[in-house]
Design a protein around this motif. Structure first.
Motif, mmCIF file in Angstrom:
data_model
loop_
_atom_site.group_PDB
_atom_site.id
_atom_site.type_symbol
_atom_site.label_atom_id
_atom_site.label_comp_id
_atom_site.label_asym_id
_atom_site.label_seq_id
_atom_site.Cartn_x
_atom_site.Cartn_y
_atom_site.Cartn_z
ATOM 1 N N PRO A 1 5.322 8.808 -0.444
ATOM 2 C CA PRO A 1 5.506 7.460 0.097
ATOM 3 C C PRO A 1 6.410 7.403 1.323
ATOM 4 C CG PRO A 1 6.942 7.758 -1.767
ATOM 5 C CD PRO A 1 6.137 9.032 -1.643
ATOM 6 N N THR B 1 0.819 -1.219 0.000
ATOM 7 C CA THR B 1 0.000 0.000 0.000
ATOM 8 C C THR B 1 0.855 1.272 0.000
ATOM 9 O OG1 THR B 1 -0.181 0.216 2.419
ATOM 10 C CG2 THR B 1 -1.769 -1.236 1.312
ATOM 11 N N THR B 2 2.176 1.121 0.046
ATOM 12 C CA THR B 2 3.052 2.295 -0.044
ATOM 13 C C THR B 2 2.712 3.083 -1.312
ATOM 14 O OG1 THR B 2 4.836 1.073 1.063
ATOM 15 C CG2 THR B 2 5.448 3.067 -0.155
ATOM 16 N N PRO B 3 2.443 4.376 -1.200
ATOM 17 C CA PRO B 3 2.072 5.154 -2.387
ATOM 18 C C PRO B 3 3.110 5.054 -3.495
ATOM 19 C CG PRO B 3 1.601 6.407 -0.409
ATOM 20 C CD PRO B 3 2.344 5.183 0.038
ATOM 21 N N ASP B 4 2.633 5.160 -4.734
ATOM 22 C CA ASP B 4 3.489 5.004 -5.903
ATOM 23 C C ASP B 4 4.612 6.029 -5.897
ATOM 24 O OD1 ASP B 4 4.124 5.674 -8.950
ATOM 25 O OD2 ASP B 4 3.411 3.610 -8.826
ATOM 26 N N ARG B 5 5.833 5.551 -6.014
ATOM 27 C CA ARG B 5 6.995 6.417 -5.935
ATOM 28 C C ARG B 5 7.106 7.336 -7.159
ATOM 29 N NH1 ARG B 5 5.395 2.124 -4.176
ATOM 30 N NH2 ARG B 5 6.515 0.923 -5.746
ATOM 31 N N ASP C 1 4.663 8.371 -9.121
ATOM 32 C CA ASP C 1 3.601 9.382 -9.068
ATOM 33 C C ASP C 1 4.004 10.540 -8.158
ATOM 34 O OD1 ASP C 1 1.996 8.032 -10.809
ATOM 35 O OD2 ASP C 1 0.604 7.261 -9.306
ATOM 36 N N ALA C 2 4.659 10.204 -7.053
ATOM 37 C CA ALA C 2 5.089 11.253 -6.118
ATOM 38 C C ALA C 2 6.139 12.166 -6.748
ATOM 39 C CB ALA C 2 5.630 10.625 -4.843
ATOM 40 N N GLY D 1 2.086 13.241 -6.491
ATOM 41 C CA GLY D 1 1.230 12.248 -5.842
ATOM 42 C C GLY D 1 1.551 12.107 -4.368
ATOM 43 N N GLU D 2 0.793 11.248 -3.696
ATOM 44 C CA GLU D 2 0.954 11.066 -2.253
ATOM 45 C C GLU D 2 2.389 10.682 -1.915
ATOM 46 O OE1 GLU D 2 -0.931 8.414 1.432
ATOM 47 O OE2 GLU D 2 -1.753 8.236 -0.603
#
Length: 233
Positions: free
Chosen positions: A61, A46-50, A52-53, A58-59
């Protein structure tokens, strides 16, 4: 006496973590179960997409990765490995959050390249757009006079990203074909060697690589070897 304990910050993605563990076992000199490294894996998919960040705001991580680092630290690990190239954009933050040494995946690759093909100066990088944009490989390889080429200018048609997405979706045969074609394109553009700079790529492509004649280095493989060497010395 318990053997040194390796902590693995995984789940980015799950297939890549499983592949890294298989490579770790393959590179450990062992005649029996008891000869292998003791390992604790913290796997949080569930670690936010690296990427995308890095690319799209994005969120972040980092909080999720900090939780994993804290878990591994508290478990008494002697060394930590992160089998995700893009996560190394935050390497300094993660390494500063623990007193446990954290192996840098690109340092491991660079050491292999220098040892095995010091004459190779142009390397084709098969990595996420986030890894490329962050310059994770350029920062380590440039001081030795090496440059990195990639296919990110193809945008939505970038076959490396298409292959990585296929791996994450479980379409491994299709991913293998797409990524093999990407390797051929990088060689046609002048790559004197290829780096599997995403552990999802590592999970489906072999060494030696099919269809290309240049040397190939696998970041997950390099990381596994570096961990064995550090803990078995």
């Amino acid at each position: 006496m318990m053997s040194p304990l390796l902590g693995v910050l995984g789940g980015m993605g799950p297939a890549a973590t499983a592949d890294f563990l298989a490579k770790l076992a393959a590179h450990t000199p062992a005649q029996r179960d008891q000869d292998h490294l003791a390992t604790i894996v913290y796997s949080d998919p569930t670690t936010p997409d690296r990427s995308d960040a890095i690319l799209a705001g994005g969120e972040n991580p980092l909080p999720a990765m900090f939780r994993g680092i804290a878990f591994l630290d508290e478990a008494g690990c002697d060394l930590i490995a992160i089998p995700c190239n893009t996560a190394h954009h935050w390497y300094d933050d993660l390494a500063s959050a623990t007193t446990v040494p954290v192996v840098h995946i690109v340092d491991a690759v660079a050491a292999q390249v220098e040892r095995e093909a010091p004459e190779a100066k142009t390397l084709g990088l098969m990595a996420t757009d986030g890894t490329v944009r962050a310059g994770i490989y350029d920062k380590v390889l440039a001081p030795s006079g090496r440059n990195v080429i990639d296919l990110t200018e193809l945008g939505p048609d970038n076959p490396v990203m298409a292959g990585i997405r296929a791996v994450k979706a479980g379409a491994l045969d299709g991913a293998r074909d797409i990524l093999t074609n990407a390797m051929r394109e990088l060689v046609a553009r002048g790559a004197e060697g290829i780096v599997y700079g995403c552990t999802d790529v590592s999970a489906v492509l072999e060494i030696p690589a099919s269809g290309v004649s240049v040397p190939v280095w696998d970041a997950a493989d390099a990381l596994a070897i570096a961990c064995v060497n550090r803990l078995r010395g």
